[in-house]
Design a protein around this motif. Structure first.
Motif, PDB file in Angstrom:
ATOM      1  N   ASP A 220     -50.725  17.728 -74.272  1.00 56.17           N
ATOM      2  CA  ASP A 220     -50.646  17.240 -72.890  1.00 56.17           C
ATOM      3  C   ASP A 220     -50.983  18.319 -71.862  1.00 56.17           C
ATOM      4  O   ASP A 220     -50.847  18.095 -70.651  1.00 56.17           O
ATOM      5  CB  ASP A 220     -49.269  16.637 -72.595  1.00 56.17           C
ATOM      6  N   ASP A 221     -51.449  19.470 -72.314  1.00 61.76           N
ATOM      7  CA  ASP A 221     -51.914  20.490 -71.367  1.00 61.76           C
ATOM      8  C   ASP A 221     -53.144  19.948 -70.639  1.00 61.76           C
ATOM      9  O   ASP A 221     -54.028  19.347 -71.253  1.00 61.76           O
ATOM     10  CB  ASP A 221     -52.281  21.765 -72.126  1.00 61.76           C
ATOM     11  N   PRO A 222     -53.230  20.114 -69.313  1.00 58.06           N
ATOM     12  CA  PRO A 222     -54.365  19.566 -68.569  1.00 58.06           C
ATOM     13  C   PRO A 222     -55.729  20.047 -69.035  1.00 58.06           C
ATOM     14  O   PRO A 222     -56.727  19.355 -68.816  1.00 58.06           O
ATOM     15  CB  PRO A 222     -54.084  20.011 -67.126  1.00 58.06           C
ATOM     16  N   LYS A 223     -55.799  21.191 -69.700  1.00 59.84           N
ATOM     17  CA  LYS A 223     -57.091  21.635 -70.219  1.00 59.84           C
ATOM     18  C   LYS A 223     -57.587  20.718 -71.336  1.00 59.84           C
ATOM     19  O   LYS A 223     -58.796  20.599 -71.570  1.00 59.84           O
ATOM     20  CB  LYS A 223     -56.993  23.074 -70.732  1.00 59.84           C
ATOM     21  N   VAL A 224     -56.650  20.081 -72.009  1.00 59.93           N
ATOM     22  CA  VAL A 224     -56.971  19.171 -73.110  1.00 59.93           C
ATOM     23  C   VAL A 224     -56.846  17.713 -72.652  1.00 59.93           C
ATOM     24  O   VAL A 224     -57.632  16.851 -73.053  1.00 59.93           O
ATOM     25  CB  VAL A 224     -56.041  19.432 -74.309  1.00 59.93           C
ATOM     26  N   SER A 225     -55.867  17.448 -71.789  1.00 59.74           N
ATOM     27  CA  SER A 225     -55.592  16.107 -71.265  1.00 59.74           C
ATOM     28  C   SER A 225     -55.539  16.171 -69.743  1.00 59.74           C
ATOM     29  O   SER A 225     -54.461  16.194 -69.135  1.00 59.74           O
ATOM     30  CB  SER A 225     -54.262  15.583 -71.816  1.00 59.74           C
ATOM     31  N   PRO A 226     -56.695  16.212 -69.073  1.00 62.58           N
ATOM     32  CA  PRO A 226     -56.699  16.406 -67.620  1.00 62.58           C
ATOM     33  C   PRO A 226     -56.078  15.258 -66.835  1.00 62.58           C
ATOM     34  O   PRO A 226     -55.842  15.397 -65.628  1.00 62.58           O
ATOM     35  CB  PRO A 226     -58.189  16.573 -67.293  1.00 62.58           C
ATOM     36  N   LEU A 227     -55.778  14.143 -67.497  1.00 62.69           N
ATOM     37  CA  LEU A 227     -55.045  13.070 -66.820  1.00 62.69           C
ATOM     38  C   LEU A 227     -53.723  13.588 -66.264  1.00 62.69           C
ATOM     39  O   LEU A 227     -53.227  13.090 -65.250  1.00 62.69           O
ATOM     40  CB  LEU A 227     -54.782  11.919 -67.800  1.00 62.69           C
ATOM     41  N   PHE A 228     -53.139  14.601 -66.914  1.00 64.59           N
ATOM     42  CA  PHE A 228     -51.840  15.130 -66.510  1.00 64.59           C
ATOM     43  C   PHE A 228     -51.963  16.315 -65.557  1.00 64.59           C
ATOM     44  O   PHE A 228     -50.951  16.922 -65.191  1.00 64.59           O
ATOM     45  CB  PHE A 228     -51.037  15.536 -67.748  1.00 64.59           C
ATOM     46  N   GLY A 229     -53.179  16.645 -65.159  1.00 60.75           N
ATOM     47  CA  GLY A 229     -53.392  17.720 -64.203  1.00 60.75           C
ATOM     48  C   GLY A 229     -53.459  17.190 -62.776  1.00 60.75           C
ATOM     49  O   GLY A 229     -53.507  15.980 -62.539  1.00 60.75           O
ATOM     50  N   PRO A 230     -53.491  18.084 -61.778  1.00 63.43           N
ATOM     51  CA  PRO A 230     -53.543  17.661 -60.371  1.00 63.43           C
ATOM     52  C   PRO A 230     -54.888  17.033 -60.039  1.00 63.43           C
ATOM     53  O   PRO A 230     -55.946  17.503 -60.475  1.00 63.43           O
ATOM     54  CB  PRO A 230     -53.330  18.968 -59.609  1.00 63.43           C
ATOM     55  N   LEU A 231     -54.853  15.964 -59.254  1.00 62.63           N
ATOM     56  CA  LEU A 231     -56.061  15.234 -58.887  1.00 62.63           C
ATOM     57  C   LEU A 231     -56.381  15.327 -57.398  1.00 62.63           C
ATOM     58  O   LEU A 231     -57.439  14.858 -56.956  1.00 62.63           O
ATOM     59  CB  LEU A 231     -55.925  13.760 -59.292  1.00 62.63           C
ATOM     60  N   GLU A 232     -55.491  15.923 -56.628  1.00 60.74           N
ATOM     61  CA  GLU A 232     -55.723  16.029 -55.197  1.00 60.74           C
ATOM     62  C   GLU A 232     -56.849  17.023 -54.906  1.00 60.74           C
ATOM     63  O   GLU A 232     -56.940  18.083 -55.536  1.00 60.74           O
ATOM     64  CB  GLU A 232     -54.447  16.487 -54.467  1.00 60.74           C
ATOM     65  N   GLY A 233     -57.678  16.687 -53.956  1.00 57.87           N
ATOM     66  CA  GLY A 233     -58.698  17.614 -53.485  1.00 57.87           C
ATOM     67  C   GLY A 233     -59.900  17.776 -54.388  1.00 57.87           C
ATOM     68  O   GLY A 233     -60.697  18.691 -54.197  1.00 57.87           O
ATOM     69  N   LEU A 234     -60.039  16.898 -55.374  1.00 57.10           N
ATOM     70  CA  LEU A 234     -61.197  16.970 -56.264  1.00 57.10           C
ATOM     71  C   LEU A 234     -62.398  16.251 -55.645  1.00 57.10           C
ATOM     72  O   LEU A 234     -62.248  15.460 -54.708  1.00 57.10           O
ATOM     73  CB  LEU A 234     -60.858  16.361 -57.620  1.00 57.10           C
ATOM     74  N   PRO A 235     -63.599  16.493 -56.165  1.00 61.71           N
ATOM     75  CA  PRO A 235     -64.783  15.819 -55.617  1.00 61.71           C
ATOM     76  C   PRO A 235     -64.727  14.312 -55.834  1.00 61.71           C
ATOM     77  O   PRO A 235     -63.984  13.820 -56.698  1.00 61.71           O
ATOM     78  CB  PRO A 235     -65.934  16.431 -56.426  1.00 61.71           C
ATOM     79  N   PRO A 236     -65.515  13.550 -55.085  1.00 61.03           N
ATOM     80  CA  PRO A 236     -65.637  12.111 -55.351  1.00 61.03           C
ATOM     81  C   PRO A 236     -66.031  11.873 -56.804  1.00 61.03           C
ATOM     82  O   PRO A 236     -66.835  12.608 -57.374  1.00 61.03           O
ATOM     83  CB  PRO A 236     -66.753  11.666 -54.399  1.00 61.03           C
TER      84      PRO A 236
END
Length: 301
Positions: A220-236
């Protein structure tokens, strides 16, 4: 309802052996070893008429640069990260699709034939992709770059953007995720409901591939499962998922999280479509490719 050609392709998918590859995790390492003996594929000869295609191995892995012979200086640039469960090499359909997309948009493209698991792990591979992206941002300008990928490459694209955001690096103009695999834990029970319809992927095989890619990182580390990482401020972001694909659950969950944060995104869910259908010349694949081209051409972030 899917087109007749899409339904015929879906019926034929088991003949490719991909479902068997993912449904028998106990034989995964043996099959990966067999894959490593195969000659790596590169763009077909016909594409060299209209594109300059150059391969560079100076970074320790092959990087293929594709440039239209009539390229405009202001054209977009694609960084394409191929799918294959992090363990399979790039396929012929990847090359054809990237080149078709370049022809549709006038874009140039960089396609890394990145190091594969289990020999190479997420930290190493993502570090290499971050270094490559930063080179491209200097050359092309970050806003002109679309980072995109299918399946595991879609997950890697999102993880890369999260890393860049966390470290204050220049973000790409856009992200395109085709049938993205963004949760390597495969823990959502909704996937069990889709699995009987999926003629390519199996949950057990996804878990096995994820474990080989993760190395010492938890799944579940975001490097492997980025669904669990921060999504704010990302590109469209443009996300494409099909309802006969286990990973439609990942696409839906990602779109739901993006809606909750107010992040700009498009979510295209295709009824009855199978995993990475946009790589194939069926009507739905052509439509998804056209939607992707429109998204890429729609202007800078």
């Amino acid at each position: 309802m899917p087109s007749l050609s899409a339904r015929l392709v879906n019926l034929a998918l088991p003949l490719l052996g991909i479902r068997r590859f993912f449904a028998e995790p106990e034989r995964l390492d043996q099959r990966i070893a067999q894959l490593r003996k195969q000659k790596p594929l590169r763009p077909r000869a016909k594409w060299h008429r209209d594109f300059t295609i150059v391969e560079d191995t100076a970074r320790g892995y092959p990087v293929v640069t594709i440039t239209p012979k009539s390229s405009a200086a202001s054209a977009p640039h694609l960084l394409y990260l191929h799918g294959g469960g992090y363990v399979m090499d790039i396929a012929a359909v990847h090359w054809d699709t990237v080149l078709r997309l370049c022809a549709m948009t006038g874009a140039s493209a960089t396609v890394p034939v990145y190091p594969l698991a289990p020999e190479h792990k997420a930290d190493e591979v993502l570090g290499a992709m971050q270094s490559l992206y930063l080179e491209l941002a200097t050359t092309h300008g970050a806003d002109r770059i679309t980072v995109m990928g299918d399946s595991a490459g879609g997950g890697m694209s999102l993880a890369l953007a999260q890393m860049l955001k966390a470290e204050g690096g220049p973000l790409p103009g856009k992200l395109v995720l085709w049938s993205p695999w963004v949760d390597a834990t495969a823990s959502d029970p909704a996937q069990r409901m889709v699995e009987p319809k999926d003629r390519m992927l199996a949950i057990s095989g996804l878990l096995a591939c994820g474990e080989r890619y993760a190395g010492d990182l938890p799944l579940d580390d975001p490097k492997v499962s980025p669904l669990f990482g921060p999504l704010e401020g990302l590109p469209p972001m443009a996300i494409f998922s099909g309802t006969s694909d286990i990973l439609v659950v990942d696409g839906r969950r990602l779109a739901e999280k993006l809606r909750a944060t107010g992040a700009p995104h498009e979510f295209h869910e295709y009824p009855g479509m199978f995993h990475v259908w946009m790589l194939l010349p069926v009507p739905e694949g052509k439509r998804a490719l056209s939607q992707t081209a429109d998204f890429i051409r729609a202007g800078a972030r």
